[in-house]
Scaffold this motif. Structure first.
Motif, PDB file in Angstrom:
ATOM      1  N   VAL A 161       0.653  -1.176  -0.027  1.00 18.81           N
ATOM      2  CA  VAL A 161      -0.039   0.124  -0.001  1.00 18.81           C
ATOM      3  C   VAL A 161       0.886   1.227   0.007  1.00 18.81           C
ATOM      4  CG1 VAL A 161      -1.828   1.290   1.127  1.00 18.81           C
ATOM      5  CG2 VAL A 161      -1.763  -1.334   1.338  1.00 18.81           C
ATOM      6  N   PHE A 162       0.780   2.030  -1.060  1.00 19.14           N
ATOM      7  CA  PHE A 162       1.448   3.209  -0.947  1.00 19.14           C
ATOM      8  C   PHE A 162       0.778   4.592  -0.664  1.00 19.14           C
ATOM      9  CE2 PHE A 162      -0.035   2.609  -5.455  1.00 19.14           C
ATOM     10  CZ  PHE A 162      -0.581   3.658  -5.818  1.00 19.14           C
ATOM     11  N   CYS A 163       1.634   5.698  -0.502  1.00 18.15           N
ATOM     12  CA  CYS A 163       1.082   7.038  -0.126  1.00 18.15           C
ATOM     13  C   CYS A 163       1.875   8.112  -0.643  1.00 18.15           C
ATOM     14  CB  CYS A 163       0.312   7.332   1.384  1.00 18.15           C
ATOM     15  SG  CYS A 163       1.478   6.985   2.549  1.00 18.15           S
ATOM     16  N   GLY A 164       1.334   9.134  -0.745  1.00 21.74           N
ATOM     17  CA  GLY A 164       2.499  10.277  -1.189  1.00 21.74           C
ATOM     18  C   GLY A 164       3.015  10.227  -2.277  1.00 21.74           C
ATOM     19  N   ILE A 165       2.459   9.560  -3.528  1.00 27.19           N
ATOM     20  CA  ILE A 165       3.245   9.298  -4.759  1.00 27.19           C
ATOM     21  C   ILE A 165       3.212  10.418  -5.484  1.00 27.19           C
ATOM     22  CG2 ILE A 165       3.482   7.629  -6.623  1.00 27.19           C
ATOM     23  CD1 ILE A 165       4.465   6.828  -3.881  1.00 27.19           C
ATOM     24  N   PRO A 170      -0.901   4.800 -13.710  1.00 26.99           N
ATOM     25  CA  PRO A 170      -0.991   3.193 -13.423  1.00 26.99           C
ATOM     26  C   PRO A 170       0.224   2.378 -13.944  1.00 26.99           C
ATOM     27  CG  PRO A 170      -3.051   4.229 -14.491  1.00 26.99           C
ATOM     28  CD  PRO A 170      -1.961   5.264 -14.410  1.00 26.99           C
ATOM     29  N   LYS A 171       1.102   2.824 -14.902  1.00 24.15           N
ATOM     30  CA  LYS A 171       1.946   2.106 -15.323  1.00 24.15           C
ATOM     31  C   LYS A 171       3.366   1.919 -14.091  1.00 24.15           C
ATOM     32  CE  LYS A 171       2.255   3.479 -20.132  1.00 24.15           C
ATOM     33  NZ  LYS A 171       2.775   4.097 -21.452  1.00 24.15           N
ATOM     34  N   MET A 172       3.097   2.676 -13.202  1.00 24.45           N
ATOM     35  CA  MET A 172       4.033   2.514 -12.095  1.00 24.45           C
ATOM     36  C   MET A 172       3.976   1.182 -11.358  1.00 24.45           C
ATOM     37  SD  MET A 172       4.065   6.248 -10.016  1.00 24.45           S
ATOM     38  CE  MET A 172       4.887   7.731 -10.657  1.00 24.45           C
ATOM     39  N   ILE A 173       2.666   0.672 -11.426  1.00 20.01           N
ATOM     40  CA  ILE A 173       2.354  -0.597 -10.565  1.00 20.01           C
ATOM     41  C   ILE A 173       1.967  -1.984 -11.714  1.00 20.01           C
ATOM     42  CG2 ILE A 173       2.090   0.417  -8.440  1.00 20.01           C
ATOM     43  CD1 ILE A 173      -1.061   0.026  -9.093  1.00 20.01           C
ATOM     44  N   GLU A 174       2.197  -1.478 -13.178  1.00 18.12           N
ATOM     45  CA  GLU A 174       1.655  -2.535 -14.119  1.00 18.12           C
ATOM     46  C   GLU A 174       2.559  -3.720 -13.715  1.00 18.12           C
ATOM     47  OE1 GLU A 174       0.808  -1.934 -19.009  1.00 18.12           O
ATOM     48  OE2 GLU A 174       2.576  -0.988 -18.156  1.00 18.12           O
ATOM     49  N   THR A 180      -2.075  -1.244  -4.211  1.00 17.39           N
ATOM     50  CA  THR A 180      -2.908  -0.277  -4.122  1.00 17.39           C
ATOM     51  C   THR A 180      -2.399   0.937  -3.362  1.00 17.39           C
ATOM     52  OG1 THR A 180      -5.251   0.626  -4.166  1.00 17.39           O
ATOM     53  CG2 THR A 180      -4.415  -0.800  -2.299  1.00 17.39           C
ATOM     54  N   GLY A 181      -2.981   1.882  -3.348  1.00 22.56           N
ATOM     55  CA  GLY A 181      -2.541   3.237  -2.501  1.00 22.56           C
ATOM     56  C   GLY A 181      -3.174   4.358  -2.781  1.00 22.56           C
ATOM     57  N   VAL A 182      -2.491   5.403  -2.274  1.00 18.67           N
ATOM     58  CA  VAL A 182      -3.087   6.892  -2.287  1.00 18.67           C
ATOM     59  C   VAL A 182      -1.971   7.924  -3.222  1.00 18.67           C
ATOM     60  CG1 VAL A 182      -3.974   9.047  -0.978  1.00 18.67           C
ATOM     61  CG2 VAL A 182      -4.258   6.399   0.077  1.00 18.67           C
ATOM     62  N   ALA A 183      -2.700   8.380  -4.360  1.00 18.88           N
ATOM     63  CA  ALA A 183      -1.724   8.964  -5.105  1.00 18.88           C
ATOM     64  C   ALA A 183      -1.591  10.508  -4.449  1.00 18.88           C
ATOM     65  CB  ALA A 183      -2.069   9.475  -6.459  1.00 18.88           C
ATOM     66  N   GLU A 328     -10.009  -8.542   2.982  1.00 18.77           N
ATOM     67  CA  GLU A 328     -10.631  -7.894   1.602  1.00 18.77           C
ATOM     68  C   GLU A 328      -9.511  -8.104   0.621  1.00 18.77           C
ATOM     69  OE1 GLU A 328     -12.741  -4.017  -0.062  1.00 18.77           O
ATOM     70  OE2 GLU A 328     -12.502  -4.098   1.943  1.00 18.77           O
ATOM     71  N   PRO A 329      -9.696  -8.559  -0.539  1.00 16.35           N
ATOM     72  CA  PRO A 329      -8.815  -8.616  -1.540  1.00 16.35           C
ATOM     73  C   PRO A 329      -8.517  -7.235  -1.943  1.00 16.35           C
ATOM     74  CG  PRO A 329     -10.773  -9.886  -1.991  1.00 16.35           C
ATOM     75  CD  PRO A 329     -11.141  -9.114  -0.798  1.00 16.35           C
ATOM     76  N   VAL A 330      -7.189  -7.142  -2.300  1.00 20.63           N
ATOM     77  CA  VAL A 330      -6.406  -6.019  -2.607  1.00 20.63           C
ATOM     78  C   VAL A 330      -7.197  -5.667  -3.979  1.00 20.63           C
ATOM     79  CG1 VAL A 330      -4.358  -4.844  -3.194  1.00 20.63           C
ATOM     80  CG2 VAL A 330      -4.322  -6.714  -1.477  1.00 20.63           C
ATOM     81  N   ALA A 331      -7.485  -6.493  -4.683  1.00 17.50           N
ATOM     82  CA  ALA A 331      -8.041  -6.189  -6.354  1.00 17.50           C
ATOM     83  C   ALA A 331      -9.205  -5.369  -6.243  1.00 17.50           C
ATOM     84  CB  ALA A 331      -8.101  -7.446  -6.883  1.00 17.50           C
ATOM     85  N   ALA A 332      -9.916  -5.404  -4.867  1.00 22.56           N
ATOM     86  CA  ALA A 332     -11.205  -4.905  -4.548  1.00 22.56           C
ATOM     87  C   ALA A 332     -11.053  -3.212  -4.177  1.00 22.56           C
ATOM     88  CB  ALA A 332     -12.144  -5.500  -3.688  1.00 22.56           C
ATOM     89  N   ILE A 333      -9.894  -2.987  -3.939  1.00 26.99           N
ATOM     90  CA  ILE A 333      -9.565  -1.621  -3.335  1.00 26.99           C
ATOM     91  C   ILE A 333      -8.799  -0.790  -4.526  1.00 26.99           C
ATOM     92  CG2 ILE A 333      -8.370  -0.346  -1.421  1.00 26.99           C
ATOM     93  CD1 ILE A 333      -8.511  -3.007   0.341  1.00 26.99           C
ATOM     94  N   PRO A 334      -9.238  -0.034  -4.991  1.00 25.79           N
ATOM     95  CA  PRO A 334      -8.877   0.702  -6.227  1.00 25.79           C
ATOM     96  C   PRO A 334      -7.672   1.962  -5.602  1.00 25.79           C
ATOM     97  CG  PRO A 334     -10.923   1.681  -6.171  1.00 25.79           C
ATOM     98  CD  PRO A 334     -10.733   0.341  -5.013  1.00 25.79           C
ATOM     99  N   VAL A 335      -6.821   2.454  -6.412  1.00 26.03           N
ATOM    100  CA  VAL A 335      -5.992   3.383  -6.055  1.00 26.03           C
ATOM    101  C   VAL A 335      -6.807   4.584  -5.843  1.00 26.03           C
ATOM    102  CG1 VAL A 335      -3.869   5.020  -6.893  1.00 26.03           C
ATOM    103  CG2 VAL A 335      -4.148   2.697  -7.290  1.00 26.03           C
ATOM    104  N   ASP A 336      -6.648   5.455  -4.633  1.00 28.96           N
ATOM    105  CA  ASP A 336      -7.406   6.836  -4.473  1.00 28.96           C
ATOM    106  C   ASP A 336      -6.598   7.862  -4.931  1.00 28.96           C
ATOM    107  OD1 ASP A 336      -8.545   8.773  -3.198  1.00 28.96           O
ATOM    108  OD2 ASP A 336      -8.464   8.036  -1.057  1.00 28.96           O
ATOM    109  N   LEU A 337      -7.391   8.547  -5.987  1.00 30.82           N
ATOM    110  CA  LEU A 337      -6.752   9.659  -6.606  1.00 30.82           C
ATOM    111  C   LEU A 337      -7.512  10.881  -6.240  1.00 30.82           C
ATOM    112  CD1 LEU A 337      -7.191   8.028  -9.969  1.00 30.82           C
ATOM    113  CD2 LEU A 337      -5.261   8.133  -8.697  1.00 30.82           C
TER     114      LEU A 337
END
Length: 795
Positions: A161-165, A170-174, A180-183, A328-337
Motif C-alpha cells: 500500500v503506497f501513499c504520497g506518490i 498506472p504504469k508505475m504498478i503495471e 494499491t494506495g493513495v496518489a 478484503e482482496p487488494v484487487a477490490a481496493i482501487p487506487v485513491d486519486l
C-alpha cells in the motif's frame, strides 16, 4: 468605594452574618481578578499549531502479533513523511491496538541516487528473515520503488500500500499484483487561483523545485495544471542552481511577481533542506509573497495556498491496510486519486503583505493568528467575568439591602398575596372546567326536551308557563356555566383582529341604558386604531361588568369614564404591570367617582364569589370573569382605588399589526329542516336520543352510533351516501376527529359538524379548533342546532 466601606461597617454593626457574606464576596472578587490578570499576562500571543506532532511508532507487540512494515522514503525530521507515518500509525492503532507497526527510513533526501538500496536490501533480508509481513506501506516515491524492486526477495507474501506518490500513473504498478494506495495530486492550479484573487496585479510567477525524482514529478504536474493561466500570467520554472543563486534571484523579483514553492529539499551542491528551512529562506529573501502546495510548509514563511498534508495521506493508506488485514482482496481496493486539500494561510504573512483575513475564501484556515486570552478561552473568560459580575452585584445588593430591608419585606408580602390569589383562582377554575362537560350534557337534555315540549303544549297557557319557567331556569344555568368557564379561562374564544376604539362605543350604547340618568357617562378615545386579537363579545362583557359595578358604587350619582390609550411597556416595567412580555399594548381605562374601596377589599375583588353587595344582589363572579377573560387574551387587569376617591380599572391588551375586521350585528337565519342523511355519533344516551328526535322531526334521515368506532362501522355498512357526520368530539374507543378522518378517506366530500361539552383547552388539544372545522358548544338548543346543521350542509 468609600460608600461600600461605610455600608460594610453598618452591616457589621447591625448584622454580623451580612458582614461576613459581604467580606467573602469582596475577597472572592479580588482573588478572581488576580487570577484573571495572571492568565492574561501568560497568554498575550498564542500561536495556533500548523499540524499535529508526529506520533511515535507503537511499541513492539508480542511475537505472534500481526506486523505492518512502514517504509519512509526519507529521514526522521522530514515533516511531510513524518506526518505520513504519524497518520498511518495513529489510524492503525485506533482500528486495532494489537497491530505491530515497524518503521524503516530509506534516507533518499541525502542519497537521492538510491545506490544504497542494495545494502538496505541486505540489511532487511537479515532483519526480517522469517517474519510474516502481510502488509508493507510505502510512503513516497522512493519507498514504493524499493518495495516493488525487492518484494520478491524481502516481502514475497505481502500486499503493498503506497501513499504520497507524486506523478502517479498506472504504469508505475503495471505487472504487479496486490498493490494499491493513495496518489499525491497537488493543487497548484487552485493555489494560483487563490493567489491571483488576493494579488490581482500579478504578472509573473516563479515556480521553485529541485531536481530530485519528487521535485521533477511535481513540476510535471504543475506544468499541466498551470496551462490555463498562460494568457493571464507568465510562468517560469527555476533552473538547476545553488541555494545562493536562488536566493539572489528572489531578491530581485519585480513587485508584480509571486513565488510558488513545490518540492525542494536538495540543491545543486547536494545540500539537504527540510520543508521548514527552505520555506523560511525563500520567504526572507523574496520581497513578494511565497505560495506553496504542501501543508507542512505553513507557518515557516509561506503565505499559504490550497495545501495537501502528509497526515491525511497516511490515514487513508492505513485504512486501506486495515481492510486488507481484515481479509478484503487488494484487487477490490482501487487506487485513491482524490488527494483532498485545504485553503490555508499564515496570518503573519497576510499582515506583511497587507491582506485582510476578510478577503480569504469561506472556510479558509488561518494559522499563527495572535490570540488573546479571551479569544483562546472564551468560555473561561466569560465565566470568570460572569462570576465577577455576580459577585460585584452581590456586594452592591447585599450592602444596599441593609438599608432597604423593610421595603423588600413589604414587596415579598405583596408577591405572596398575589401568588395565593392566583393559586386560589386556578383551583376554582379547575373545578369549573371539570364539571362543565357533564353539566353541559345535562343542560342539553333539559333544554332540548323542554323546547320540544313547548311546541306541543302551546294550546295550554298554564302548561306553557311551566315550560317557559323550565327554559328560563335552564338558560340561567347555561349562563352560569359560561361564566364559570370564562372565569377559568377555558371557554372557546372566537378571536379576530378588532379595534378597541370600535368596541368601546358599542359598549357605551348599552351602558347608557344601564347606569341611569344621575350618572354622567363619557368616552375618550385615543386617535388612530388600536387593533388587538380578541373575542369582541367577551371584551364587551368585561366592560359591561365594570360599568355595572361602577353604577352600584355611585348610588347618589357621579361620573363614569371609559378611555382608550396605547403604551410601550419596557421589560423593566413588565413585572410591575403583571404582564408576561414587553411590547406595545392597547389600554382601556374604566374610572368612576364612587365610594372606592380600602386595601383589604382591593386585594380580594378578583377572587371568585367575593362581593361587597347585599345577599341576593350579586354572585361575586363579575370581576372574576373579567379577570379570566383578560388573562385568556394574554393581557392583564389592574385596579387603583381609595375610600372616597373612586376606582379606576386598567386593562392591558397586546396590540397586533393585523388588519382589523369591522364589527357588524349578527342576524340568525330561521331554523330549517331537510331530507339529507345524517350520521349521529354521541356517547351520552339521553343527548343522543334528544338530537335524534330533533333531527327526525325536521325531516332528516338519522343513523346512530354510540362512539367513534361504531360510527366508522355504520358509515362503512350504509349503502346510500351519508351527507353529514354530526359527532361529539371526545368519545370512547375513537374520538370524533379520528372517525371523521376515516370516513373522509372513503368519501372525501362528506361534511362534518362537531359538538362538545368539554372546555376549550381539551377541545383544542384534540385538534378541533384552528383547522376550520365547524364546532357547536353544549348545551345545545334545538333551533340553534338545526340552523348550524343547515349552514354546514348548504356551505
Amino acid at each position: 468605594m468609600r460608600r461600600l466601606t461605610r455600608n460594610m461597617r453598618e452591616a457589621a454593626g447591625r448584622s454580623p452574618r451580612a458582614f461576613s457574606l459581604t467580606a467573602a464576596f469582596v475577597v472572592a472578587l479580588l482573588v478572581l481578578v488576580a487570577l484573571l490578570w495572571v492568565q492574561v499576562r501568560q497568554a498575550t500571543n498564542i500561536v495556533l499549531p500548523v499540524g499535529p506532532e508526529p506520533t511515535s511508532p507503537t511499541p513492539s507487540a508480542s511475537p505472534g502479533a500481526r506486523a505492518v512494515l512502514i517504509l519512509n522514503s526519507y529521514h526522521p525530521g522530514y515533516s511531510f513523511s513524518d506526518n505520513e507515518v504519524s497518520g498511518i500509525v495513529d489510524a492503525l492503532r485506533q482500528g486495532d491496538p494489537g497491530i505491530e507497526t515497524l518503521v524503516e527510513y530509506l534516507d533518499c533526501k541525502r542519497f537521492p541516487g538510491m545506490e544504497h538500496f542494495d545494502r538496505i536490501r541486505d540489511l532487511f533480508a537479515r532483519k526480517y528473515a522469517g517474519r510474516d509481513l502481510p502488509v508493507v506501506i510505502a510512503a513516497d516515491n522512493p519507498a514504493l520503488e524499493f518495495a516493488l524492486r525487492y518484494r520478491a526477495e524481502l516481502f514475497p507474501g505481502a500486499a503493498i500500500v503506497f501513499c504520497g506518490i507524486n506523478g502517479f500513473h498506472p504504469k508505475m504498478i503495471e505487472g504487479q499484483s496486490d498493490v494499491t494506495g493513495v496518489a499525491e495530486i497537488l493543487a497548484a492550479d487552485e493555489t494560483l487561483d487563490l493567489a491571483l484573487e488576493l494579488h490581482p496585479d500579478t504578472r509573473h510567477v516563479l515556480v521553485v523545485h529541485d531536481r530530485s525524482i519528487t521535485g521533477l514529478s511535481t513540476r510535471r504536474q504543475t506544468e499541466s495544471q498551470l496551462e490555463r493561466f498562460a494568457r493571464r500570467v507568465e510562468v517560469s520554472y527555476l533552473p538547476d542552481v545553488t541555494t545562493a543563486d536562488l536566493l539572489e534571484r528572489l531578491r530581485h523579483l519585480p513587485p508584480d511577481s509571486l513565488v510558488m514553492l513545490l518540492s525542494y529539499s536538495l540543491d545543486k551542491e547536494g545540500r539537504v533542506f527540510n520543508l521548514g528551512q527552505i520555506s523560511r529562506l525563500l520567504s526572507e529573501a523574496a520581497p513578494v509573497p511565497v505560495y506553496a502546495v504542501h501543508e507542512e510548509r505553513l507557518g515557516y514563511g509561506i503565505m499559504g495556498g490550497s495545501l495537501l498534508g502528509g497526515r491525511l495521506q497516511g490515514e487513508r493508506a492505513a485504512r486501506m491496510a486495515a481492510r486488507i488485514l481484515a481479509g478484503e482482496p487488494v484487487a477490490a481496493i482501487p487506487v485513491d486519486l482524490r488527494s483532498p486539500t485545504r485553503a490555508m494561510f499564515d496570518h503573519r504573512q497576510l499582515e506583511r503583505f497587507g491582506i485582510s483575513p476578510d478577503a480569504l475564501p469561506d472556510g479558509a484556515v488561518v494559522v499563527n493568528r495572535p490570540v488573546s486570552f479571551f479569544a483562546a478561552y472564551p468560555g473561561l473568560a466569560m465565566t470568570t467575568l460572569g462570576i465577577i459580575a455576580i459577585l460585584a452585584s452581590g456586594v452592591v445588593v447585599l450592602a444596599s439591602s441593609i438599608h432597604q430591608r423593610r421595603t423588600a419585606e413589604e414587596e415579598q408580602r405583596r408577591l405572596h398575596v398575589q401568588l395565593l390569589q392566583s393559586q386560589k383562582m386556578e383551583a376554582v377554575g379547575q373545578l369549573a372546567g371539570g364539571v362543565a362537560h357533564d353539566f353541559n350534557n345535562i343542560l342539553t337534555a333539559i333544554i332540548g326536551h323542554a323546547s320540544l315540549l313547548r311546541s306541543e303544549v302551546e294550546a295550554s297557557p298554564e302548561l306553557t308557563t311551566f315550560v317557559d319557567e323550565i327554559l328560563a331556569s335552564s338558560e340561567r344555568a347555561s349562563r352560569l356555566t359560561r361564566s364559570l368557564l370564562a372565569f377559568s379561562r377555558k371557554q372557546v374564544m372566537a378571536k379576530r383582529p378588532v379595534d378597541l376604539n370600535e368596541i368601546v362605543p358599542r359598549v357605551a350604547r348599552i351602558a347608557h341604558r344601564l347606569i341611569g340618568e344621575d350618572i354622567e357617562f363619557r368616552t375618550v378615545l385615543q386617535g388612530g386604531t388600536l387593533t388587538v386579537m380578541a373575542d369582541a363579545a367577551q371584551i364587551e362583557q368585561v366592560l359591561l361588568n365594570l360599568c355595572t359595578n361602577a353604577r352600584d358604587a355611585m348610588p347618589s350619582g357621579g361620573n363614569l369614564t371609559i378611555e382608550t390609550d396605547v403604551v410601550d411597556v419596557a421589560d423593566a416595567h413588565r413585572t410591575s404591570n403583571l404582564l408576561e412580555r414587553p411590547g406595545r399594548y392597547g389600554i382601556i381605562r374604566v374610572s368612576d367617582t364612587g365610594v372606592g374601596m380600602d386595601e383589604a377589599t382591593r386585594l380580594q375583588i378578583f377572587e371568585p364569589f367575593f362581593t361587597t353587595k347585599e345577599v341576593g344582589k350579586g354572585t361575586g363572579l363579575g370581576l372574576s370573569i373579567a379577570y379570566g377573560i383578560v388573562k385568556q387574551h394574554e393581557g392583564t387587569i389592574n385596579v387603583y382605588s381609595e375610600p372616597g376617591k373612586g376606582t379606576s380599572f386598567k386593562i392591558f391588551l397586546p396590540l397586533t399589526d393585523a388588519v382589523g375586521v369591522a364589527l357588524a350585528p349578527r342576524v340568525e337565519a330561521p331554523s330549517a329542516g331537510g331530507s339529507e342523511t345524517i350520521l349521529l355519533a354521541e356517547d351520552e344516551t339521553e343527548v343522543r336520543g334528544l338530537i335524534r328526535l330533533v333531527l327526525r322531526r325536521a325531516g332528516y334521515t338519522v343513523l346512530e352510533a354510540a362512539d367513534g368506532q361504531e360510527a366508522v362501522e355504520v358509515f362503512a355498512r350504509h349503502g346510500a351516501p351519508v351527507d353529514l357526520l354530526l359527532s361529539d368530539v371526545i368519545m370512547p374507543r375513537r374520538n370524533g376527529k379520528d372517525a371523521y378522518e376515516q370516513m373522509r378517506t372513503r368519501r372525501p366530500g362528506v361534511k362534518v359538524l362537531f359538538m362538545s361539552g368539554y372546555t376549550a383547552d381539551i377541545v383544542q388539544g384534540k385538534g378541533m379548533v384552528g383547522e376550520g372545522l365547524p364546532l357547536v358548544s353544549k348545551p345545545i338548543v334545538p333551533d340553534q342546532l338545526l340552523r348550524r346543521v343547515r349552514e354546514v350542509l348548504d356551505a
